[in-house]
Design a protein around this motif. Structure first.
Motif, short mmCIF file in Angstrom:
data_model
loop_
_atom_site.label_atom_id
_atom_site.label_comp_id
_atom_site.label_asym_id
_atom_site.label_seq_id
_atom_site.Cartn_x
_atom_site.Cartn_y
_atom_site.Cartn_z
N UNK A 39 3.38 4.25 -5.10
CA UNK A 39 4.20 4.78 -4.07
C UNK A 39 3.38 4.69 -2.97
N UNK A 40 2.26 5.00 -2.73
CA UNK A 40 1.25 4.71 -1.73
C UNK A 40 1.25 3.45 -1.21
N UNK A 41 1.11 2.60 -2.38
CA UNK A 41 1.19 1.10 -2.13
C UNK A 41 2.43 0.75 -1.40
N UNK A 42 3.65 1.25 -1.71
CA UNK A 42 4.95 0.96 -1.13
C UNK A 42 5.25 1.45 0.20
N UNK A 43 4.13 2.25 0.77
CA UNK A 43 4.02 2.47 2.24
C UNK A 43 3.05 1.42 2.92
N UNK A 44 2.29 0.43 2.35
CA UNK A 44 1.43 -0.37 2.72
C UNK A 44 2.22 -1.98 2.97
N UNK A 45 2.32 -2.21 4.26
CA UNK A 45 3.14 -3.35 4.20
C UNK A 45 2.26 -4.48 3.71
N UNK A 46 1.25 -4.65 3.46
CA UNK A 46 0.80 -5.53 2.56
C UNK A 46 0.95 -6.04 1.29
N UNK A 47 1.37 -4.68 0.63
CA UNK A 47 1.75 -4.80 -0.79
C UNK A 47 3.03 -5.19 -0.87
N UNK A 48 3.55 -5.66 -2.05
CA UNK A 48 4.84 -5.96 -2.39
C UNK A 48 5.29 -5.47 -4.04
N UNK A 49 5.32 -4.09 -3.89
CA UNK A 49 5.86 -3.79 -5.13
C UNK A 49 7.35 -3.52 -5.00
N UNK A 50 8.07 -2.83 -6.10
CA UNK A 50 9.44 -2.63 -6.02
C UNK A 50 9.67 -1.56 -5.06
N UNK A 51 10.36 -1.75 -4.10
CA UNK A 51 10.53 -0.84 -2.83
C UNK A 51 11.72 0.13 -2.95
N UNK A 52 12.75 -0.17 -4.04
CA UNK A 52 13.80 0.53 -3.94
C UNK A 52 13.57 2.12 -4.10
N UNK A 53 12.93 2.73 -4.83
CA UNK A 53 12.63 4.17 -4.69
C UNK A 53 12.10 4.76 -3.59
N UNK A 54 11.20 3.74 -2.60
CA UNK A 54 10.93 4.18 -1.62
C UNK A 54 12.06 4.10 -0.57
#
Length: 351
Positions: free
Chosen positions: A320-335
């Motif tokens: 979740x923390x990664x989802x707030x990092x613009x350089x990361x590309x995880x699944x952002x739907x929950x975020x």
């Protein structure tokens, strides 16, 4: 009155509980998680953090139940400190009764104390598939085993004390194994009474130190009559326990596929309730609008039972923390669901 304090009061009147349920971070990520609370959660008005700790803490009462890598007391105090600073209530969680295994792995309680297993004849598979012939989703401990609660209660006490918490979340969701025919203690027992007995036992233990029990609400809903099935409701008759448990238990009512309005059911039964949402941001928005509407349009007695929204996140804290990092590309739907809910409430709260 300063602007922030005024805004806080307005937000509380619209939605008293604005929560996030998330797994506890790994020790190596604790500082990053603390910064996330400070920079992302607090500014968005999050005031409740359900932290799913389970066996990821360095318990002193039962070190044999620690996972391999755990949060230390020092780590926990960092989280407590940032939450206190920002007015965020922590509700630590250990999954009790059900969820004593996941996929092909037993959780620590049954791994260390296999005698507590409600279904010892069901062996953990090398490769987990659902559905399966054993009906295995997650294992349960036997609620009537004479030795299980001494250990469980010592974990609860230690965890609530280190987190300086007045509330504790016991999980109690998706309990499929209960009152099994081969269990020498539970066989032939009414499953609703078994479930209610366990809930009340945990509640009563917490009440001795003026603490409150929180739990997921799915086992208290009739899956057949509502058509909600075995996941978001009960198909093994535990739903009747809703009339057997204490009314001061806080219900976390989760629905992820549709904006089902069972919060009304819990409120009518006398419980305080929060609607819990997840990864479908359109559904989450409807659920948020519903809880605000219920607070506005219900009788005064009912209004105060609709406490708010808890956004659940079922990945790791790190993801979740990664989802707030613009350089990361995880699944952002929950975020996206999280951002939409809290941005919407914040807009409504502007004085």
């Amino acid at each position: 009155m300063p602007f922030l304090a005024k805004a806080q009061c307005v937000t509380d009147s619209i939605m008293p509980i604005r929560g996030l349920s998330i797994a506890a971070p790994q020790a190596k990520s604790c500082d990053r998680f603390v910064a996330f609370i400070e920079k992302e959660l607090a500014p968005r008005g999050v005031n409740t953090l359900i932290l799913r700790v389970d066996y990821n803490y360095a318990y002193k009462t039962h070190p044999e139940l620690r996972n391999d890598t755990t949060l230390t007391e020092k780590d926990v105090k960092k989280i407590v400190g940032v939450c206190k600073k920002n007015g965020i209530k922590i509700v630590p969680q250990i999954n009790l009764l059900g969820h004593q295994s996941w996929a092909s792995k037993e959780e620590r309680l049954l791994k260390v104390y296999p005698q507590f297993d409600e279904t010892p004849w069901v062996k953990m598979p090398e490769k987990y598939d659902w559905p399966n012939s054993d009906g295995l989703y997650c294992k349960s401990y036997c609620p009537l085993h004479p030795d299980v609660h001494k250990i469980v209660f010592e974990l609860i006490d230690e965890l609530t004390e280190v987190f300086e918490a007045n509330d504790f979340h016991a999980g109690l969701d998706e309990v499929f194994y209960l009152g099994e025919e081969k269990c020498p203690r539970c066989a032939g027992r009414d499953k609703a009474e078994l479930f209610a007995g366990e809930v009340n036992l945990i509640r009563n233990h917490l009440a001795q130190k003026n603490r409150k029990l929180w739990m997921w609400g799915d086992r208290l809903i009739d899956g057949q009559q509502t058509g909600m099935g075995m996941w978001e409701a009960s198909m093994n008759c535990t739903h009747r326990a809703i009339d057997l448990i204490a009314k001061d238990i806080f219900i976390c009512d989760w629905h992820y596929e549709r904006p089902d309005k069972t919060a009304i059911y819990f409120a009518m039964k006398g419980f305080n309730v929060a609607t819990c949402v997840w990864n479908k941001h359109e559904v989450s928005m409807l659920q948020t609008q519903d809880i605000i509407k219920f607070r506005k349009e219900s009788s005064p007695a009912m209004q105060e039972r609709f406490k708010g929204i808890v956004v659940t996140f079922w990945g790791s804290a790190e993801s979740m923390v990664d989802n707030f990092d613009k350089s990361a590309e995880p699944d952002r739907e929950p975020t996206k669901a999280f951002l939409n809910v809290f941005d919407y409430v914040k807009r409504l709260s502007k004085p």
